[in-house]
Write an enzyme that holds these catalytic residues in place. Structure first.
Site, short mmCIF file in Angstrom:
data_model
loop_
_atom_site.label_atom_id
_atom_site.label_comp_id
_atom_site.label_asym_id
_atom_site.label_seq_id
_atom_site.Cartn_x
_atom_site.Cartn_y
_atom_site.Cartn_z
N ASP A 1 58.83 -54.07 114.91
CA ASP A 1 59.31 -53.69 116.24
C ASP A 1 60.56 -54.50 116.56
O ASP A 1 60.61 -55.70 116.30
CB ASP A 1 58.18 -53.99 117.24
N ASN B 1 62.25 -54.03 119.79
CA ASN B 1 62.55 -54.10 121.22
C ASN B 1 61.35 -54.48 122.09
O ASN B 1 61.37 -54.28 123.31
CB ASN B 1 63.17 -52.78 121.71
N ASP C 1 58.39 -53.24 122.50
CA ASP C 1 57.45 -52.28 123.11
C ASP C 1 56.16 -52.14 122.28
O ASP C 1 55.30 -51.33 122.59
CB ASP C 1 58.10 -50.91 123.33
N ASP D 1 60.12 -49.60 114.79
CA ASP D 1 61.22 -48.67 115.05
C ASP D 1 62.30 -48.79 113.97
O ASP D 1 62.21 -49.64 113.07
CB ASP D 1 61.80 -48.89 116.45
N ASP E 1 59.69 -37.95 105.19
CA ASP E 1 58.42 -37.25 105.12
C ASP E 1 58.61 -35.89 105.77
O ASP E 1 59.18 -35.78 106.86
CB ASP E 1 57.38 -38.05 105.91
N ASP F 1 54.25 -33.34 102.89
CA ASP F 1 52.90 -33.51 103.41
C ASP F 1 52.02 -32.30 103.05
O ASP F 1 52.47 -31.16 103.18
CB ASP F 1 53.01 -33.63 104.93
N GLU G 1 52.48 -33.96 98.35
CA GLU G 1 51.12 -34.47 98.51
C GLU G 1 50.16 -33.32 98.25
O GLU G 1 50.20 -32.31 98.93
CB GLU G 1 50.91 -35.01 99.93
N HIS H 1 49.23 -44.72 103.77
CA HIS H 1 48.81 -44.85 105.17
C HIS H 1 47.49 -44.15 105.47
O HIS H 1 46.99 -44.25 106.59
CB HIS H 1 49.91 -44.29 106.07
N ASP H 2 46.96 -43.41 104.51
CA ASP H 2 45.68 -42.72 104.72
C ASP H 2 44.54 -43.41 103.99
O ASP H 2 43.39 -42.98 104.08
CB ASP H 2 45.75 -41.28 104.19
C1 GLC Z 1 48.62 -35.87 105.27
C2 GLC Z 1 49.10 -37.15 105.91
C3 GLC Z 1 48.13 -37.54 106.96
C4 GLC Z 1 48.09 -36.45 107.99
C5 GLC Z 1 47.79 -35.08 107.36
C6 GLC Z 1 48.11 -33.96 108.30
O1 GLC Z 1 47.43 -36.01 104.60
O2 GLC Z 1 49.30 -38.13 104.93
O3 GLC Z 1 48.44 -38.78 107.53
O4 GLC Z 1 47.10 -36.73 108.94
O5 GLC Z 1 48.56 -34.87 106.23
O6 GLC Z 1 49.47 -33.81 108.49
CA CA Z 2 59.92 -50.59 119.27
#
Ligand code: GLC
Ligand code: CA
Length: 542
Positions: free
Chosen positions: A24, A26, A28, A32, A101, A202, A244, A318-319
Site C-alpha cells: 500500500d 497511500n 488506505d 496499489d 490477468d 482466468d 488457467e 492466490h487461490d
Molecule cells: C479463477 C481465479 C479466482 C476467481 C475465479 C473466478 O479461478 O483465479 O480467483 O475467483 O477464477 O473468476
Molecule cells: Ca492504497
C-alpha cells in the site's frame, strides 16, 4: 543444426502479485500500483523476468477483481491509467514484463454490457450473456455455481434466467456471439499497444460452456475459440500467455501449449494440486498427500509435454494455500522445507511461477473469527456446511488448510506494524508471524529462503539444461525421496530431495558425490543419507 531462438518466456521466471495485498502506498490499507512500483527494485534483485498481476481493472470487488466492470480502466482503489503506464515503463527499465490477468469467461453484473443486457430481450447487448427462458422458481436445470448456490439467477423483468458459473455478480459471457469475441479482441489489442508483455487467462477452459448439456469446461468449441483468440491478438506480439485450466490433462495441454503458437504459451493445470482432496469431493474434503502419486503425476507432465508442449511450474497462487504449510513443515523445518519445495519445482522443465511471499517461505494463517476472513468462497462454504451439519471444528480445519485467504494476507516486508505493508488498517489482517518472516530479515540473512530462490532463478539463466533437459524420474516408488535427472547433449543434472521430516538413506547419492553442487539447502558435502527436507542439485558433464 540451425539455432532457433527460444521464445523469451521459456527461460523466464514469473512472479505473481496479488495487488490488494502487495504494498500500500497511500495508507488506505489496500495495495496499489504505486506500491508495486516502489518494490520493483526488490523484484529485480530477486531476478524475475515478468510479473503476473491479478486483476486491477474497475470492479465492485465481489470476487476481488475477478468481476470486472470495465476492462479498459484501472480501479481507483489501485490507482489510475497513468500509474499503470508508469508501472509498465518502470518495469521495462528493469527488464521486467507485465503480464495482465484477463477474465474473459464472465464480467461483473455492473459491467455496462450486462446493465444493458438485462434491460430487454432486444437490447443489442442482451445476447452478450447466456439466458434461458423460464418461470420463477423453475430453474433451467440443477447446475451449481462454483461459489455455492444455483448457477442460474432470475431476472423478473425479462422472465429469464442468466447463467453464472461463479458468483451471482459474475454473469457468464456468451462466447457463441461473434460480437462478444470481437469486443474482447479489440480490448486485448488495446492493452497490447500499451506494452503489455503477456496475459494470464482466468478459467479459460470454461468459456465454451454449454449449460443445456451441463458442460462447463472443455466445451466442444473451446479450442476453436482459443485459436481464433490467439490469431486475432496474441500472435501479433511476442507474448507470454498462460491459460488457467482446471480441466486440463496432458492431451489437451498439448493443444493449449502447441509450440506452433496457435493457442497459448502454456497452461496452468491442477492435477497435482487436487491430490490432497478426496476424489470426487470438494477441495475442502482433505486427505493426506499421496506422495508417490504426486511424483508420478509431475513426471507424467514432464515427459508427455517434452518437445511438444510447455509446462508451467507452480505450487502457489492466490487461490491456493501456502505450499510450505501444505506439503512442507511450517514449524521447525520451515526454511528447509520451503527450500526443498522450491528445488524440486524449479528443477523441472517449464516456466516457474513464484507467488508473492513464497520466496520468503510465508505460511498459512489461522484467524480465530470468521469476521477476520474476506473471501466469498470461504463465507459461502461456511454457511453451506453449517447448514449441512458439519462440525465447527471440521469446517475450521478446512479453512485453515485450504482457504484462499491463506495466500491473500499482506506481503510481509519488515518487522514494523502490519509488516510494512500499510500505514493504515490493512483490508485483511497480516499474518502475526511477520516479525520473524519478512523480506527485510530474509534479505539480510545470506542463508535465507529468499537468497535460495535468487540462486535458483540465476541457475536457470546460467545452465541451459534447466530449460531444455530431458526429464527422468528416479526411485519412482520411494515414499520419501523425490529424485530426477535432467539431461541435454552436454550434461546431466540430478535433483534430489527428501520430502519427509526424517533422515533417509539415499544410495543414489554415492554416484554423485564427485559432481558439482549447484545448490544445496544444507551446508557441506553430501552424506550417505538425506536430512529432513534436504535438497540438492548436482551437475556433471557427459
Ligand atoms: C479463477 C481465479 C479466482 C476467481 C475465479 C473466478 O479461478 O483465479 O480467483 O475467483 O477464477 O473468476
Ligand atoms: Ca492504497
Amino acid at each position: 543444426m540451425t539455432e532457433k531462438k527460444q521464445p523469451w518466456w521459456k527461460t523466464a521466471v514469473v512472479y505473481q502479485i496479488y495487488p490488494k495485498s502487495f504494498q500500500d502506498s497511500n495508507g488506505d490499507g489496500i495495495g496499489d500500483i504505486q506500491g508495486i512500483i516502489s518494490r520493483l527494485d526488490y523484484l529485480r534483485e530477486l531476478g524475475v523476468d515478468a510479473l503476473w498481476i491479478s486483476p486491477m481493472y474497475c470492479s465492485p470487488q465481489d470476487d476481488n477483481g475477478y468481476d470486472i466492470s470495465d476492462y479498459r480502466n484501472i480501479d481507483p482503489m489501485f490507482g489510475t491509467m497513468e500509474d499503470m503506464e508508469e508501472l509498465i515503463r518502470e518495469s521495462q527499465k528493469r527488464d521486467i514484463r507485465i503480464v495482465m490477468d484477463l477474465v474473459l469467461n464472465h464480467t461483473s453484473d455492473e459491467h455496462i454490457w450486462f446493465q444493458e443486457a438485462k434491460k430487454s430481450k432486444d437490447n443489442p447487448y442482451h445476447d452478450y450473456y447466456v439466458w434461458r427462458d423460464g418461470k420463477e422458481g423453475e430453474l433451467p436445470n440443477d447446475m451449481r455455481a462454483v461459489f455455492g448456490g444455483p448457477a442460474w439467477e432470475w431476472v423478473p423483468q425479462l422472465g429469464q434466467y442468466y447463467f453464472h458459473q461463479f458468483s451471482v455478480k459474475q454473469p457468464d459471457l456468451n462466447w457463441e456471439n461473434p460480437k462478444v469475441r470481437r469486443e474482447i479482441y479489440d480490448m486485448i489489442l488495446w492493452w497490447m499497444e500499451k506494452g503489455i508483455g503477456g496475459f494470464r487467462l482466468d478459467v479459460i477452459d470454461q468459456i465454451a460452456k454449454e449449460p443445456d448439456k451441463k458442460i462447463t469446461n472443455n466445451g466442444p468449441r473451446l479450442h476453436d475459440f482459443l485459436r481464433e483468440l490467439s490469431k486475432e491478438t496474441f500472435q501479433k506480439g511476442e507474448l507470454l500467455t498462460v491459460g488457467e485450466a482446471w480441466g486440463a490433462n496432458t492431451q489437451n495441454a498439448k493443444l493449449y501449449s502447441n509450440p506452433d503458437g496457435s493457442e497459448f504459451s502454456m497452461v496452468f493445470q491442477f492435477e497435482h494440486m487436487v491430490m490432497d482432496q478426496q476424489e470426487g469431493k470438494d477441495k475442502w474434503d482433505l486427505v493426506p498427500l499421496p506422495f508417490v502419486k504426486l511424483k508420478k503425476n509431475l513426471a507424467k507432465w514432464q515427459t508427455q509435454l517434452y518437445g511438444c508442449g510447455w509446462n508451467s511450474l507452480f505450487w502457489d497462487n492466490h487461490d491456493l494455500p501456502r505450499i510450505v504449510s501444505r506439503w512442507g513443515d511450517d514449524g521447525e523445518c520451515r526454511e528447509m522445507s520451503a527450500k526443498m519445495l522450491a528445488t524440486v519445482l524449479h528443477g523441472m522443465q517449464g516456466t516457474p511461477y513464484i507467488y508473492q511471499g513464497e520466496e520468503l517461505g510465508m505460511t498459512n494463517v489461522r484467524f480465530e473469527d470468521i469476521s477476520q476472513y474476506r473471501d466469498i468462497e470461504i463465507f459461502n462454504m461456511y454457511k453451506e456446511r453449517m447448514q449441512q451439519g458439519y462440525s465447527k471444528s471440521e469446517i475450521w480445519e478446512s479453512i485453515y488448510a485450504k482457504g484462499r485467504d491463506n495466500a491473500r494476507t499482506p506481503m510481509q516486508w519488515n518487522g514494523s506494524t502490519h509488516g510494512g505493508f500499510t500505514e493504515g488498517t490493512p483490508w485483511i489482517g497480516v499474518n502475526p508471524n511477520y516479525r520473524q518472516i519478512n523480506a527485510k530479515a530474509e534479505r539480510e540473512n545470506p542463508n535465507s529462503v529468499y537468497h535460495y530462490y535468487r540462486r535458483l532463478i540465476q541457475l536457470r539463466k546460467e545452465y541451459p539444461v534447466f530449460v531444455e533437459g530431458k526429464f527422468e524420474l528416479l526411485l519412482e516408488e520411494d515414499e520419501q525421496i523425490f529424485a530426477y535427472t535432467r539431461t541435454n547433449e552436454s550434461c546431466e543434472m540430478l535433483v534430489c530431495a527428501n520430502f519427509s521430516g526424517q533422515n533417509v538413506n539415499c544410495e543414489l547419492l554415492s554416484e554423485w558425490r564427485q559432481a558439482k553442487q549447484l545448490i544445496h539447502n544444507v551446508q557441506g558435502k553430501l552424506g550417505e543419507e538425506l536430512k529432513p527436507y534436504e535438497a540438492v542439485i548436482c551437475i556433471r558433464e557427459k
